[in-house]
Write an enzyme that holds these catalytic residues in place. Structure first.
Site, PDB file in Angstrom:
ATOM      1  N   ALA A  82       4.714  -1.646   8.745  1.00 28.21           N
ATOM      2  CA  ALA A  82       4.481  -2.694   9.753  1.00 28.21           C
ATOM      3  C   ALA A  82       4.748  -3.963   9.168  1.00 28.21           C
ATOM      4  CB  ALA A  82       2.563  -2.560   9.866  1.00 28.21           C
ATOM      5  N   TYR A 138      -1.267  -9.996  14.923  1.00 31.08           N
ATOM      6  CA  TYR A 138      -1.287  -8.952  13.952  1.00 31.08           C
ATOM      7  C   TYR A 138      -2.342  -7.817  14.568  1.00 31.08           C
ATOM      8  CZ  TYR A 138      -2.702  -5.895   9.952  1.00 31.08           C
ATOM      9  OH  TYR A 138      -2.655  -4.970   9.180  1.00 31.08           O
ATOM     10  N   SER A 139      -3.638  -8.175  14.538  1.00 34.52           N
ATOM     11  CA  SER A 139      -4.730  -7.300  15.213  1.00 34.52           C
ATOM     12  C   SER A 139      -4.421  -6.779  16.429  1.00 34.52           C
ATOM     13  CB  SER A 139      -6.303  -7.735  14.450  1.00 34.52           C
ATOM     14  OG  SER A 139      -6.171  -8.892  15.399  1.00 34.52           O
ATOM     15  N   ARG A 159     -14.536 -11.534   3.723  1.00 31.88           N
ATOM     16  CA  ARG A 159     -13.715 -10.288   3.887  1.00 31.88           C
ATOM     17  C   ARG A 159     -14.429  -9.157   2.827  1.00 31.88           C
ATOM     18  NH1 ARG A 159     -12.463 -12.764   7.414  1.00 31.88           N
ATOM     19  NH2 ARG A 159     -10.255 -13.486   8.157  1.00 31.88           N
ATOM     20  N   THR A 185      -6.232  -1.038  10.527  1.00 34.37           N
ATOM     21  CA  THR A 185      -6.853  -2.012   9.682  1.00 34.37           C
ATOM     22  C   THR A 185      -8.286  -2.107  10.328  1.00 34.37           C
ATOM     23  OG1 THR A 185      -6.961  -4.370   9.398  1.00 34.37           O
ATOM     24  CG2 THR A 185      -5.669  -3.520  11.226  1.00 34.37           C
ATOM     25  N   ASP A 186      -9.111  -2.679   9.624  1.00 30.30           N
ATOM     26  CA  ASP A 186     -10.349  -3.204  10.276  1.00 30.30           C
ATOM     27  C   ASP A 186     -10.319  -4.236  11.415  1.00 30.30           C
ATOM     28  OD1 ASP A 186      -9.993  -5.147   8.348  1.00 30.30           O
ATOM     29  OD2 ASP A 186     -12.139  -4.847   7.344  1.00 30.30           O
ATOM     30  N   GLU A 187      -9.261  -5.085  11.193  1.00 35.80           N
ATOM     31  CA  GLU A 187      -9.184  -6.251  11.996  1.00 35.80           C
ATOM     32  C   GLU A 187      -8.793  -5.794  13.329  1.00 35.80           C
ATOM     33  OE1 GLU A 187      -6.532  -9.260  10.373  1.00 35.80           O
ATOM     34  OE2 GLU A 187      -6.503  -8.391   8.250  1.00 35.80           O
ATOM     35  N   ILE A 213       0.910  -1.312   0.291  1.00 34.03           N
ATOM     36  CA  ILE A 213       0.078   0.035   0.027  1.00 34.03           C
ATOM     37  C   ILE A 213       0.961   1.149  -0.102  1.00 34.03           C
ATOM     38  CG2 ILE A 213      -1.754   1.218   1.271  1.00 34.03           C
ATOM     39  CD1 ILE A 213      -2.592  -1.622   2.534  1.00 34.03           C
ATOM     40  N   LYS A 239      -1.776  -3.910  15.972  1.00 35.41           N
ATOM     41  CA  LYS A 239      -2.500  -2.714  15.425  1.00 35.41           C
ATOM     42  C   LYS A 239      -3.190  -1.917  16.212  1.00 35.41           C
ATOM     43  CE  LYS A 239      -1.849  -1.461  11.824  1.00 35.41           C
ATOM     44  NZ  LYS A 239      -0.869  -0.706  11.085  1.00 35.41           N
TER      45      LYS A 239
HETATM   46  P1  NAD Z   1       3.419  -4.647   3.550  1.00 35.36           P
HETATM   47  O1  NAD Z   1       3.831  -5.686   4.456  1.00 35.36           O
HETATM   48  O2  NAD Z   1       3.327  -4.944   2.099  1.00 35.36           O
HETATM   49  O3  NAD Z   1       4.787  -3.559   3.692  1.00 35.36           O
HETATM   50  C1  NAD Z   1       4.933  -3.067   4.714  1.00 35.36           C
HETATM   51  C2  NAD Z   1       6.082  -2.290   4.434  1.00 35.36           C
HETATM   52  O4  NAD Z   1       6.759  -1.801   5.764  1.00 35.36           O
HETATM   53  C3  NAD Z   1       7.268  -2.937   3.982  1.00 35.36           C
HETATM   54  O5  NAD Z   1       7.895  -2.096   2.880  1.00 35.36           O
HETATM   55  C4  NAD Z   1       8.276  -3.222   5.024  1.00 35.36           C
HETATM   56  O6  NAD Z   1       9.730  -3.263   4.607  1.00 35.36           O
HETATM   57  C5  NAD Z   1       8.151  -2.182   6.077  1.00 35.36           C
HETATM   58  N1  NAD Z   1       8.508  -2.250   7.189  1.00 35.36           N
HETATM   59  C6  NAD Z   1       8.460  -3.334   8.122  1.00 35.36           C
HETATM   60  N2  NAD Z   1       8.830  -3.184   9.164  1.00 35.36           N
HETATM   61  C7  NAD Z   1       9.688  -2.207   9.171  1.00 35.36           C
HETATM   62  C8  NAD Z   1      10.351  -1.415  10.077  1.00 35.36           C
HETATM   63  N3  NAD Z   1      10.490  -2.082  11.454  1.00 35.36           N
HETATM   64  N4  NAD Z   1      10.978  -0.189   9.782  1.00 35.36           N
HETATM   65  C9  NAD Z   1      10.734   0.383   8.767  1.00 35.36           C
HETATM   66  N5  NAD Z   1       9.930  -0.253   7.547  1.00 35.36           N
HETATM   67  C10 NAD Z   1       9.455  -1.467   8.009  1.00 35.36           C
HETATM   68  O7  NAD Z   1       2.182  -3.928   4.103  1.00 35.36           O
HETATM   69  P2  NAD Z   1       0.976  -3.421   3.543  1.00 35.36           P
HETATM   70  O8  NAD Z   1      -0.234  -4.678   3.088  1.00 35.36           O
HETATM   71  O9  NAD Z   1       1.341  -2.430   2.542  1.00 35.36           O
HETATM   72  O10 NAD Z   1       0.217  -2.750   4.933  1.00 35.36           O
HETATM   73  C11 NAD Z   1       0.603  -1.368   5.110  1.00 35.36           C
HETATM   74  C12 NAD Z   1      -0.211  -0.804   6.204  1.00 35.36           C
HETATM   75  O11 NAD Z   1      -1.444  -0.691   5.701  1.00 35.36           O
HETATM   76  C13 NAD Z   1       0.231  -1.551   7.553  1.00 35.36           C
HETATM   77  O12 NAD Z   1       0.003  -0.709   8.637  1.00 35.36           O
HETATM   78  C14 NAD Z   1      -1.179  -2.396   7.482  1.00 35.36           C
HETATM   79  O13 NAD Z   1      -1.339  -2.687   8.974  1.00 35.36           O
HETATM   80  C15 NAD Z   1      -2.197  -1.495   7.052  1.00 35.36           C
HETATM   81  N6  NAD Z   1      -3.256  -2.256   6.237  1.00 35.36           N
HETATM   82  C16 NAD Z   1      -3.055  -3.011   5.229  1.00 35.36           C
HETATM   83  C17 NAD Z   1      -4.137  -3.648   4.711  1.00 35.36           C
HETATM   84  C18 NAD Z   1      -4.007  -4.695   3.718  1.00 35.36           C
HETATM   85  O14 NAD Z   1      -4.920  -5.260   3.334  1.00 35.36           O
HETATM   86  N7  NAD Z   1      -2.876  -5.006   3.210  1.00 35.36           N
HETATM   87  C19 NAD Z   1      -5.487  -3.132   5.076  1.00 35.36           C
HETATM   88  C20 NAD Z   1      -5.485  -2.191   6.071  1.00 35.36           C
HETATM   89  C21 NAD Z   1      -4.564  -1.755   6.489  1.00 35.36           C
HETATM   90  P1  TYD Z   2      -5.376 -12.591   4.001  1.00 38.61           P
HETATM   91  O1  TYD Z   2      -4.948 -12.405   2.732  1.00 38.61           O
HETATM   92  O2  TYD Z   2      -4.206 -13.328   4.915  1.00 38.61           O
HETATM   93  O3  TYD Z   2      -5.853 -11.491   4.865  1.00 38.61           O
HETATM   94  P2  TYD Z   2      -6.311 -11.275   6.362  1.00 38.61           P
HETATM   95  O4  TYD Z   2      -6.194 -12.496   7.020  1.00 38.61           O
HETATM   96  O5  TYD Z   2      -5.741 -10.007   6.891  1.00 38.61           O
HETATM   97  O6  TYD Z   2      -7.980 -11.030   6.183  1.00 38.61           O
HETATM   98  O7  TYD Z   2      -6.472 -13.592   4.216  1.00 38.61           O
HETATM   99  C1  TYD Z   2      -7.920 -13.419   3.502  1.00 38.61           C
HETATM  100  C2  TYD Z   2      -8.510 -14.475   3.796  1.00 38.61           C
HETATM  101  O8  TYD Z   2      -8.191 -15.611   3.170  1.00 38.61           O
HETATM  102  C3  TYD Z   2      -8.769 -15.087   5.237  1.00 38.61           C
HETATM  103  O9  TYD Z   2      -9.961 -15.366   5.793  1.00 38.61           O
HETATM  104  C4  TYD Z   2      -7.682 -16.086   5.200  1.00 38.61           C
HETATM  105  C5  TYD Z   2      -7.704 -16.817   3.778  1.00 38.61           C
HETATM  106  N1  TYD Z   2      -6.952 -17.463   3.469  1.00 38.61           N
HETATM  107  C6  TYD Z   2      -6.786 -18.980   2.894  1.00 38.61           C
HETATM  108  O10 TYD Z   2      -7.991 -19.345   3.035  1.00 38.61           O
HETATM  109  N2  TYD Z   2      -5.754 -19.382   2.511  1.00 38.61           N
HETATM  110  C7  TYD Z   2      -4.430 -18.964   2.348  1.00 38.61           C
HETATM  111  O11 TYD Z   2      -3.521 -19.557   2.041  1.00 38.61           O
HETATM  112  C8  TYD Z   2      -4.388 -17.324   3.012  1.00 38.61           C
HETATM  113  C9  TYD Z   2      -3.009 -16.659   2.804  1.00 38.61           C
HETATM  114  C10 TYD Z   2      -5.678 -16.839   3.329  1.00 38.61           C
END
Ligand code: NAD
Ligand code: TYD
Length: 350
Positions: free
Chosen positions: A86, A158-159, A222, A133-135, A15, A162
């Site tokens: 994160a 994780y949640s 989801r 996150t919504d989690e 993101i 956060k």
């Molecule tokens: P991601 O895992 O793809 O990226 C995380 C980034 O943070 C990476 O580039 C990593 O190198 C960097 N990072 C990790 N630890 C670090 C540290 N100690 N110091 C500096 N950099 C560090 O994550 P994402 O999916 O892009 O999520 C980004 C943010 O959005 C997170 O805070 C996550 O909780 C939040 N978020 C994600 C989702 C989703 O669906 N992916 C949904 C809602 C909120």
């Molecule tokens: P994920 O992409 O890990 O996001 P989150 O757990 O943060 O919602 O998982 C999305 C949904 O898919 C969740 O209900 C777990 C499920 N899932 C599988 O069934 N198999 C998999 O290998 C993974 C990674 C996730």
């Protein structure tokens, strides 16, 4: 107008890289500093479109390194922070919860402290934007939606990490008057997502003709949002959000995992010119994730009514763009799935 100096953390991740690209391209008069530790999830390839722009600078560093972060703030005096760095994957948090406390809780605290110490005499025109996150709200039953006033009830390490970081951001607002906004977003999907999360993992496995490991009975729900729409929402809240407020961001787009996987399989068959039903044959039900949240669904009416945000693409459109991107970026996919990924995959799925 004085140019703003903005620190974006985690800008080499999924993101974060979309947020960095949006801000660097849309706001040439802002100075964008991207701070990222480049963990397994961070990849500078995600930023190659903008890496040579004058208003962009990458800084490699860890948000848990207090001395380094304090020095960085005294050197650059960032006016505004958008904090995305994160540890972000639930399955990894089950295996190594402490890593999540370190980055998500302690790292956030270190940033909050550095920001407070830099600006405590005058917080005017300053902002700490915390991306969450919504989690944090835990799990819904069959009905209902998460609103901004839903109680926090996190179930995974994780949640919980956060949720803890969200609480500290609010506490710094109440205690020290630190100007903040928080957004809590639903599941994102799109280009550049590391193939450990459901959608890119399954795209990669279909490409490689590998099993699609559906956890439990697949009846988990989801609410999916295209990553560019999340970045657009962050842009809006950054500029127009009310200080001290929380905004929920979601796709109005609930899918049971198994239905989503079947749609993905159908689209992949078409894109790969495979006979109908081929990818679906790869679906394999595997052991459930411990503490698996049944359902997430966001009520995004506040950001919609107050700031006028809504998603710009349908799920089918977003998914098609995403699949096309993975199919035409096999170098990216191959490079992120070599090395550490292989041992992660073995531990998680074998
Ligand atoms: P991601 O895992 O793809 O990226 C995380 C980034 O943070 C990476 O580039 C990593 O190198 C960097 N990072 C990790 N630890 C670090 C540290 N100690 N110091 C500096 N950099 C560090 O994550 P994402 O999916 O892009 O999520 C980004 C943010 O959005 C997170 O805070 C996550 O909780 C939040 N978020 C994600 C989702 C989703 O669906 N992916 C949904 C809602 C909120
Ligand atoms: P994920 O992409 O890990 O996001 P989150 O757990 O943060 O919602 O998982 C999305 C949904 O898919 C969740 O209900 C777990 C499920 N899932 C599988 O069934 N198999 C998999 O290998 C993974 C990674 C996730």
């Amino acid at each position: 107008m004085k140019s703003k100096s903005i620190l974006i953390t985690g800008g080499a991740g999924f993101i974060g890289s979309h947020v960095v690209k949006l801000f660097v391209q849309k706001y040439p008069n802002y100075k964008i500093f991207n701070l990222d530790a480049l963990t397994y999830a961070g990849n500078l390839e995600n930023l190659k479109d903008i890496e040579s722009k004058n208003n962009y600078k990458f800084i490699k560093g860890d948000i848990t390194d207090e001395a380094f972060i304090n020095k960085l703030f005294s050197e650059y005096r960032f006016d505004k922070v958008i904090h995305l760095a994160a540890e972000s994957h639930v399955d990894r948090s089950i295996k190594d919860p402490l890593a999540f406390v370190k980055t998500n809780v302690i790292g956030t605290m270190i940033l909050l402290n550095a920001f407070k110490e830099t600006w405590k005499d005058n917080f005017e025109n300053k902002l700490f934007y915390h991306v969450s996150t919504d989690e944090v709200y835990g799990s819904l039953g069959q009905a209902g939606l998460f609103t901004e006033t839903t109680s926090y009830d996190p179930n995974s390490p994780y949640s919980a990490s956060k949720a803890s970081s969200d609480h500290f951001v609010r506490a710094y607002g109440e205690t020290y008057g630190l100007p903040y906004v928080i957004t809590n977003c639903s599941n994102n999907y799109g280009q550049n997502q590391f193939p450990e999360k459901l959608i890119p993992l399954f795209i990669n496995n279909i490409i490689n003709n590998k099993a699609l490991p559906v956890y439990g009975d697949g009846n988990y729900t989801r609410d999916w949002l295209y990553v560019i729409d999340h970045a657009r929402a962050i842009d809006l809240v950054f500029h127009k959000g009310v200080l001290g407020e929380t905004y929920n961001i979601g796709g109005f787009n609930e899918w049971k995992n198994i239905d989503l996987v079947k749609l993905l399989c159908k689209q992949m068959d078409l894109k790969l010119n495979k006979p109908r039903g081929s990818s679906e044959k790869l679906i394999t039900y595997v052991k459930d994730r411990p503490g698996h949240d049944l359902r997430y669904a966001i009520d995004a009416s506040k950001i919609n009514k107050e700031l006028g945000w809504k998603p710009s693409v349908t799920f089918e459109e977003g998914l098609a763009i995403t699949i096309d991107w993975y199919l035409s970026n096999d170098d990216w996919l191959n490079s992120v799935t070599s090395g550490e990924y292989q041992s992660y995959y073995k531990k998680q799925y074998n």
